[in-house]
Design an enzyme around this catalytic site. Structure first.
Site, PDB file in Angstrom:
ATOM      1  N   THR A  95       0.855  -1.195   0.000  1.00 37.25           N
ATOM      2  CA  THR A  95       0.000   0.000   0.000  1.00 37.25           C
ATOM      3  C   THR A  95       0.887   1.240   0.000  1.00 37.25           C
ATOM      4  OG1 THR A  95      -1.757  -1.139   1.179  1.00 37.25           O
ATOM      5  CG2 THR A  95      -1.728   1.261   1.382  1.00 37.25           C
TER       6      THR A  95
ATOM      7  N   THR B 134       4.360   4.265  -3.558  1.00 38.26           N
ATOM      8  CA  THR B 134       5.361   3.477  -4.299  1.00 38.26           C
ATOM      9  C   THR B 134       4.747   2.155  -4.755  1.00 38.26           C
ATOM     10  OG1 THR B 134       6.948   4.419  -2.731  1.00 38.26           O
ATOM     11  CG2 THR B 134       7.777   2.741  -4.247  1.00 38.26           C
TER      12      THR B 134
ATOM     13  N   ASP C  80       6.155  -4.237  -1.086  1.00 37.65           N
ATOM     14  CA  ASP C  80       5.533  -3.142  -0.350  1.00 37.65           C
ATOM     15  C   ASP C  80       6.526  -1.993  -0.218  1.00 37.65           C
ATOM     16  OD1 ASP C  80       3.698  -1.721   1.130  1.00 37.65           O
ATOM     17  OD2 ASP C  80       3.459  -3.239   2.697  1.00 37.65           O
TER      18      ASP C  80
ATOM     19  N   GLU D  92      -0.596  -5.044   6.330  1.00 41.18           N
ATOM     20  CA  GLU D  92       0.744  -5.190   5.731  1.00 41.18           C
ATOM     21  C   GLU D  92       1.598  -6.177   6.539  1.00 41.18           C
ATOM     22  OE1 GLU D  92       1.307  -0.796   3.656  1.00 41.18           O
ATOM     23  OE2 GLU D  92       1.972  -1.091   5.712  1.00 41.18           O
TER      24      GLU D  92
HETATM   25  C1  5RP Z   1       1.428   2.191   4.297  1.00 38.77           C
HETATM   26  C2  5RP Z   1       2.885   1.982   4.295  1.00 38.77           C
HETATM   27  C3  5RP Z   1       3.620   2.436   3.084  1.00 38.77           C
HETATM   28  O1  5RP Z   1       4.264   1.352   2.532  1.00 38.77           O
HETATM   29  C4  5RP Z   1       4.621   3.474   3.506  1.00 38.77           C
HETATM   30  O2  5RP Z   1       3.927   4.491   4.183  1.00 38.77           O
HETATM   31  C5  5RP Z   1       5.368   4.045   2.311  1.00 38.77           C
HETATM   32  O3  5RP Z   1       4.477   4.771   1.544  1.00 38.77           O
HETATM   33  P1  5RP Z   1       4.921   5.565   0.247  1.00 38.77           P
HETATM   34  O4  5RP Z   1       5.357   4.560  -0.746  1.00 38.77           O
HETATM   35  O5  5RP Z   1       3.670   6.316  -0.160  1.00 38.77           O
HETATM   36  O6  5RP Z   1       6.028   6.523   0.622  1.00 38.77           O
HETATM   37  O7  5RP Z   1       3.480   1.459   5.193  1.00 38.77           O
HETATM   38  O8  5RP Z   1       0.865   1.836   5.520  1.00 38.77           O
END
Ligand code: 5RP
Length: 225
Positions: free
Chosen positions: A25, A28, A81, A103
């Site tokens: 989520t 990225t 992730d 997650e």
């Molecule tokens: C969501 C997460 C995401 O993986 C983390 O916040 C990184 O997010 P981004 O890719 O938008 O920087 O842990 O709960």
């Protein structure tokens, strides 16, 4: 192409035909899911996706990726992730997008975990990024007070209208503004034993491979077998 897109596309290349894939989520992971959707459509890639949030589920379904819950599969072959911080000894903070509970569950029941980050997420010591802790609303003020007494600098995560952010499981997030986490194992043990805490964003010894986006290209490190 931005660094998040670069690593998202690179990571999707690790997915092979027939795999059950944990779909992370965040901004990225978004690019990784888009690329998997492209591969499903254009390369007839056959996979099952196990989303870690309602947002990722919606995105995967819109792209034609078949999805199941974690309880509908035997095991996840590979979870891809994002992360908020990764330390030099490869521990992570996750949960900036409030999806840490699903997650962590999906990562726990995965054979391999791959994190995709831009280079800004790589740090020596965790903690500059506030550590998300998911708590049950009932009693959350007591948990908050306890965190304050312990010097954890808690802050209830709120939406623009000032109401508490609710996770996909209708829980709250308390962010701990610790600045530096010198003993992540001890902190994780403390949070794990706090009544009212559902889960926290310390992901210790969980990742197998990291792909870091850098201006000159993605760099993969294999952290453990
Ligand atoms: C969501 C997460 C995401 O993986 C983390 O916040 C990184 O997010 P981004 O890719 O938008 O920087 O842990 O709960």
């Amino acid at each position: 192409m931005n660094l998040k897109e670069m690593v998202g596309i690179e990571a999707a290349g690790y997915v092979k035909d027939g795999m059950v894939v944990g779909l992370g989520t965040g901004s990225t992971a978004y690019y990784m899911i888009e690329e998997l959707g492209r591969r499903v459509k254009e390369e007839q890639l056959s996979i099952i996706g196990v989303p870690t949030s309602f947002a990722s589920k919606k995105q995967a379904e819109s792209l034609g990726i078949p999805v199941r819950t974690i309880d509908e599969v035997d095991v996840v072959d590979l979870t891809i992730d994002g992360a908020d911080e990764i330390s030099s000894d490869y521990h992570g903070i996750k949960g900036g997008g409030a999806a840490l509970l699903f997650e962590k569950i999906v990562a726990t029941y995965s054979k391999k975990v791959l994190w995709i980050v831009d280079e800004s997420k790589m740090v020596d010591t965790l903690g500059a990024f506030p550590l998300p802790v998911e708590v049950i609303p009932y009693g959350s003020q007591q948990v908050f007070n306890l965190f304050e007494k312990k010097g954890y600098q808690p802050k209830l995560r709120t939406a623009e209208d000032g109401t508490p952010v609710k996770t996909d499981c209708h829980n709250y997030i308390i962010d701990l503004h610790l600045q530096s986490i010198t003993d992540p194992e001890a902190l994780a043990a403390d949070l794990d034993s706090t009544v009212g805490v559902v889960e926290h964003g310390l992901f210790l010894d969980m990742v197998h491979t990291i792909i870091v986006g850098q201006p000159d290209g993605p760099a993969a490190s294999h952290v453990r077998e």
